[in-house]
Design a protein around this motif. Structure first.
Motif, mmCIF file in Angstrom:
data_model
loop_
_atom_site.group_PDB
_atom_site.id
_atom_site.type_symbol
_atom_site.label_atom_id
_atom_site.label_comp_id
_atom_site.label_asym_id
_atom_site.label_seq_id
_atom_site.Cartn_x
_atom_site.Cartn_y
_atom_site.Cartn_z
ATOM 1 N N ALA A 7 -15.400 18.001 -24.607
ATOM 2 C CA ALA A 7 -16.313 19.024 -25.000
ATOM 3 C C ALA A 7 -16.613 19.780 -23.852
ATOM 4 N N ASP A 8 -16.389 21.302 -24.157
ATOM 5 C CA ASP A 8 -16.994 22.077 -23.156
ATOM 6 C C ASP A 8 -18.417 22.705 -23.573
ATOM 7 N N ARG A 9 -19.521 22.272 -23.163
ATOM 8 C CA ARG A 9 -20.741 22.490 -23.662
ATOM 9 C C ARG A 9 -21.105 24.083 -23.481
ATOM 10 N N ALA A 10 -20.503 24.779 -22.403
ATOM 11 C CA ALA A 10 -20.637 25.985 -22.551
ATOM 12 C C ALA A 10 -20.157 26.692 -23.519
ATOM 13 N N GLN A 11 -18.902 26.356 -24.055
ATOM 14 C CA GLN A 11 -18.308 27.130 -24.863
ATOM 15 C C GLN A 11 -18.403 26.312 -26.471
ATOM 16 N N ASP A 12 -18.929 25.408 -26.300
ATOM 17 C CA ASP A 12 -19.192 24.470 -27.698
ATOM 18 C C ASP A 12 -18.122 24.475 -28.706
ATOM 19 N N TYR A 13 -16.986 23.593 -28.037
ATOM 20 C CA TYR A 13 -15.815 23.285 -28.668
ATOM 21 C C TYR A 13 -15.368 21.975 -28.528
ATOM 22 N N ILE A 14 -14.701 21.210 -29.303
ATOM 23 C CA ILE A 14 -14.232 19.918 -29.038
ATOM 24 C C ILE A 14 -12.825 19.805 -28.997
ATOM 25 N N VAL A 15 -11.983 19.304 -28.243
ATOM 26 C CA VAL A 15 -10.511 19.119 -28.341
ATOM 27 C C VAL A 15 -10.258 18.022 -28.415
ATOM 28 N N ASP A 16 -9.560 17.448 -29.429
ATOM 29 C CA ASP A 16 -9.248 15.976 -29.576
ATOM 30 C C ASP A 16 -7.682 15.979 -29.090
ATOM 31 N N GLU A 17 -7.352 15.360 -28.177
ATOM 32 C CA GLU A 17 -5.911 15.448 -27.828
ATOM 33 C C GLU A 17 -5.164 14.414 -28.600
ATOM 34 N N ASP A 18 -5.471 13.341 -29.078
ATOM 35 C CA ASP A 18 -4.905 12.644 -30.075
ATOM 36 C C ASP A 18 -4.261 13.135 -31.595
ATOM 37 N N ARG A 19 -5.312 13.928 -31.910
ATOM 38 C CA ARG A 19 -5.163 14.582 -33.145
ATOM 39 C C ARG A 19 -4.675 16.166 -33.087
ATOM 40 N N HIS A 20 -4.654 16.717 -31.845
ATOM 41 C CA HIS A 20 -3.867 17.841 -31.559
ATOM 42 C C HIS A 20 -4.999 18.918 -32.120
ATOM 43 N N THR A 21 -6.121 18.749 -32.069
ATOM 44 C CA THR A 21 -7.316 19.541 -32.667
ATOM 45 C C THR A 21 -8.280 20.223 -31.686
ATOM 46 N N ILE A 134 -3.687 29.728 -23.564
ATOM 47 C CA ILE A 134 -3.872 31.116 -23.731
ATOM 48 C C ILE A 134 -5.190 31.673 -24.423
ATOM 49 N N GLY A 135 -6.091 30.691 -24.317
ATOM 50 C CA GLY A 135 -7.615 30.809 -24.560
ATOM 51 C C GLY A 135 -8.107 30.748 -25.781
ATOM 52 N N VAL A 136 -7.099 30.062 -26.776
ATOM 53 C CA VAL A 136 -7.540 29.959 -28.152
ATOM 54 C C VAL A 136 -9.065 29.276 -28.449
ATOM 55 N N ALA A 137 -9.242 28.329 -27.898
ATOM 56 C CA ALA A 137 -10.739 27.567 -27.709
ATOM 57 C C ALA A 137 -11.680 28.356 -27.443
ATOM 58 N N VAL A 138 -11.520 29.125 -26.267
ATOM 59 C CA VAL A 138 -12.670 29.776 -25.887
ATOM 60 C C VAL A 138 -12.650 31.187 -26.715
ATOM 61 N N GLY A 139 -11.770 31.564 -27.260
ATOM 62 C CA GLY A 139 -11.780 32.946 -27.899
ATOM 63 C C GLY A 139 -12.335 32.708 -29.214
ATOM 64 N N THR A 140 -12.199 31.507 -29.921
ATOM 65 C CA THR A 140 -12.451 31.126 -31.212
ATOM 66 C C THR A 140 -13.803 30.947 -31.042
ATOM 67 N N ALA A 141 -14.282 30.279 -29.907
ATOM 68 C CA ALA A 141 -16.152 29.938 -29.764
ATOM 69 C C ALA A 141 -16.480 31.397 -29.482
ATOM 70 N N GLN A 142 -16.081 32.515 -28.639
ATOM 71 C CA GLN A 142 -16.606 33.633 -28.796
ATOM 72 C C GLN A 142 -16.741 34.386 -30.069
ATOM 73 N N THR A 143 -15.555 34.121 -30.987
ATOM 74 C CA THR A 143 -15.432 34.928 -32.289
ATOM 75 C C THR A 143 -16.558 34.129 -33.158
ATOM 76 N N LEU A 144 -16.859 33.113 -32.821
ATOM 77 C CA LEU A 144 -17.954 32.307 -33.935
ATOM 78 C C LEU A 144 -19.296 32.847 -33.476
ATOM 79 N N ASP A 145 -19.394 32.884 -32.087
ATOM 80 C CA ASP A 145 -20.703 33.677 -31.813
ATOM 81 C C ASP A 145 -21.071 34.993 -32.107
#
Length: 160
Positions: A7-21, A134-145
Motif C-alpha cells: 500500500a502506498d498511503r500517499a496515493q491510497d491504493y493497494i497492489v496485490d501482486e499474487d492476484r495482479h490487482t 506507466i503510472g496507472v495506480a498513481v493516475g487512477t488515485a488522482q482521478t478518484l481524488d
C-alpha cells in the motif's frame, strides 16, 4: 498463502501482486444513484476523469454490455482511454475491459453518501508491472481524488 500486497498511503491504493490487482476506495458525499451517474454520464465523467484535473477533450459512453467508453485528455501525449463494458448492474456495478485489464467499479451506500471501490485486474504479473510502470495506480488515485472533489456539493447546487 496470503496475497502479497503493498500500500502506498500517499496515493491510497493497494497492489496485490499474487492476484495482479490494483485496488482503490473513495467515499463520496452523494447517493449510490448519484455516484453511478458520475461514472456513466459524459457531462460528469469529462469533468473528473483526467488525472490533471482538466476537463476531457472528448468523452463518449455507450452504456450497455459491449458498449464502448472513450475518453480523450487535453494537452497530453497519452493515448485515449478506450474500453468496452462487460457487465452493468445499475446503480451498484460497472465492469469494463480496457488496457488489456478488467476494471470493476462497485458502489455501495454508506452513512452520509456512498463508497466507491475500484479493482483493476491485470491478466498476469508482467502486465501488472507494466501498468504500474506507466503510472496507472498513481493516475487512477488522482482521478478518484478528482471524482471525490467533483462530487462534493457546491453552494446552490443540488442536481449532482
Amino acid at each position: 498463502m496470503p496475497a502479497r500486497a503493498t500500500a502506498d498511503r500517499a496515493q491510497d491504493y493497494i497492489v496485490d501482486e499474487d492476484r495482479h490487482t490494483i485496488a482503490l476506495t473513495r467515499n463520496l458525499s452523494v447517493t449510490v444513484e448519484q455516484a453511478f451517474a458520475l461514472w456513466t454520464e459524459p457531462r460528469h465523467v469529462e469533468q473528473w476523469w483526467d488525472p490533471s484535473g482538466k476537463p476531457l477533450a472528448a468523452c463518449s459512453i455507450n452504456l450497455c454490455v459491449g458498449g464502448e467508453l472513450r475518453f480523450v485528455g487535453v494537452g497530453n501525449n497519452a493515448p485515449p482511454f478506450v474500453g468496452r463494458y462487460v457487465e452493468i448492474n445499475p446503480p451498484t456495478l460497472l465492469v469494463f475491459e480496457a488496457m488489456a485489464a478488467i476494471g470493476t467499479v462497485t458502489i455501495a451506500p454508506r452513512d452520509g453518501g456512498s463508497r466507491v471501490q475500484i479493482e483493476i485486474c491485470a491478466p498476469d504479473a508482467e502486465a501488472l508491472r507494466g501498468m504500474l510502470e506507466i503510472g496507472v495506480a498513481v493516475g487512477t488515485a488522482q482521478t478518484l481524488d478528482n471524482l471525490q472533489a467533483y462530487s462534493r456539493p457546491s453552494k446552490g447546487e443540488s442536481d449532482r
